[in-house]
Scaffold this active site. Sequence first.
Site, PDB file in Angstrom:
ATOM      1  CB  VAL A   1      -3.314  -0.849   6.175  1.00  0.00           C
ATOM      2  CG1 VAL A   1      -3.542  -1.668   7.035  1.00  0.00           C
ATOM      3  CG2 VAL A   1      -3.321  -1.085   4.605  1.00  0.00           C
TER       4      VAL A   1
ATOM      5  CB  CYS B   1      -1.042  -0.167   1.165  1.00  0.00           C
ATOM      6  SG  CYS B   1      -1.780   1.581   1.480  1.00  0.00           S
TER       7      CYS B   1
ATOM      8  CB  SER C   1      -1.128   7.765   5.142  1.00  0.00           C
ATOM      9  OG  SER C   1      -1.865   8.743   4.109  1.00  0.00           O
TER      10      SER C   1
HETATM   11  N1  LIG Z   1      -6.771   8.036   3.207  1.00  0.00           N
HETATM   12  C1  LIG Z   1      -6.031   6.821   3.505  1.00  0.00           C
HETATM   13  C2  LIG Z   1      -6.142   5.838   2.538  1.00  0.00           C
HETATM   14  C3  LIG Z   1      -5.510   4.426   2.934  1.00  0.00           C
HETATM   15  C4  LIG Z   1      -5.966   3.433   2.041  1.00  0.00           C
HETATM   16  O1  LIG Z   1      -6.829   3.354   1.081  1.00  0.00           O
HETATM   17  N2  LIG Z   1      -5.674   1.803   2.201  1.00  0.00           N
HETATM   18  C5  LIG Z   1      -5.823   1.050   1.556  1.00  0.00           C
HETATM   19  C6  LIG Z   1      -4.750  -0.012   0.904  1.00  0.00           C
HETATM   20  S1  LIG Z   1      -3.908   0.891  -0.138  1.00  0.00           S
HETATM   21  C7  LIG Z   1      -6.842  -0.086   2.278  1.00  0.00           C
HETATM   22  O2  LIG Z   1      -6.717  -0.109   3.627  1.00  0.00           O
HETATM   23  N3  LIG Z   1      -7.862  -0.400   1.730  1.00  0.00           N
HETATM   24  C8  LIG Z   1      -9.041  -1.135   2.093  1.00  0.00           C
HETATM   25  C9  LIG Z   1     -10.559  -1.111   1.688  1.00  0.00           C
HETATM   26  O3  LIG Z   1     -10.477  -0.073   0.861  1.00  0.00           O
HETATM   27  O4  LIG Z   1     -11.238  -1.559   2.107  1.00  0.00           O
HETATM   28  C10 LIG Z   1      -4.783   6.998   4.023  1.00  0.00           C
HETATM   29  O5  LIG Z   1      -4.181   8.082   3.581  1.00  0.00           O
HETATM   30  O6  LIG Z   1      -4.277   6.307   4.934  1.00  0.00           O
END
Ligand SMILES: N[C@@H](CCC(=O)N[C@@H](CS)C(=O)NCC(=O)O)C(=O)O
Length: 257
Positions: free
Chosen positions: A77, A37, A90
């Site tokens: 995550v 990720c 993040s």
């Molecule tokens: N805005 C979040 C985005 C985090 C994100 O999209 N993580 C993805 C993996 S790259 C995730 O956990 N996806 C699980 C889902 O969409 O259910 C950040 O900046 O932390």
Amino acid sequence: MAIPDEDFHPVATGQAAKTVEAHQAPQDVVFYAGWFCPFVQRVWITLEERGIPYQYQEINPYKREAHFLEINPKGLVPAIEHKGRGLYESLVLCEFLEDAFPDPTNEPHLLPADPIDRGHARIWVDYAAKVVVPAHSRLIQAQGAERQRAALEEYYAALRTFAAQIRGPWFLGEQFSLVDVALAPWMVRDWVVAEHRGFSRAAVGNGWKEYVDRLERRESIVKTTSERQHLEVIYGRYLRDEAQSEQAKAIRAGKTF
Ligand SMILES: N[C@@H](CCC(=O)N[C@@H](CS)C(=O)NCC(=O)O)C(=O)O
């Protein structure tokens, strides 16, 4: 991105696997991560840059466990548990690590000390998050030659505005900062858009290629990057049979990428 189980490599590989192995002991900071990720990599780079002790814990965000959902009810995550309390997002996490570890032994800091300079850095972190990363997602998602061409131009335009502000060698000059961190994970994955969308670092101009080449050699970035072949499975699958793939549908339905 939604990732079908059968295609999903469960753990970090290459240099990143060594870093994971070195961070298994219990610490005050538990880092809930997914090796693939880019949002996770922002926080991971920050932890490595700052030399903050942390325990790495691999999470499959598509198979969420109860404790993880207590830490991040959104189920995404990256997330951090610090002395029993949870936090996520993040860029919030990167700033949290600045605030919670002000100790000089955790230098270098990723935000400048001067308040105006800090504000300037935040403007460009915001630009990376709100302009460049969405333009990158649109480029990956674009269907058909015409839309892909338009999305590529939009992406170049977003990068050129950013590139014009780079003082060198890093965005803010000598200090490697949160501005570099906010964008680096997407930049070191640009081989995906180079292979599938005709992107070229050199075509951005303004020293962009040299800047990204430099990012790619930065120790904290090398140490948090997994082998391409496993990422290719994740990206390549829907980039090839795009319109019909489950991942493309999930992304169009609003899943994050
Ligand atoms: N805005 C979040 C985005 C985090 C994100 O999209 N993580 C993805 C993996 S790259 C995730 O956990 N996806 C699980 C889902 O969409 O259910 C950040 O900046 O932390």
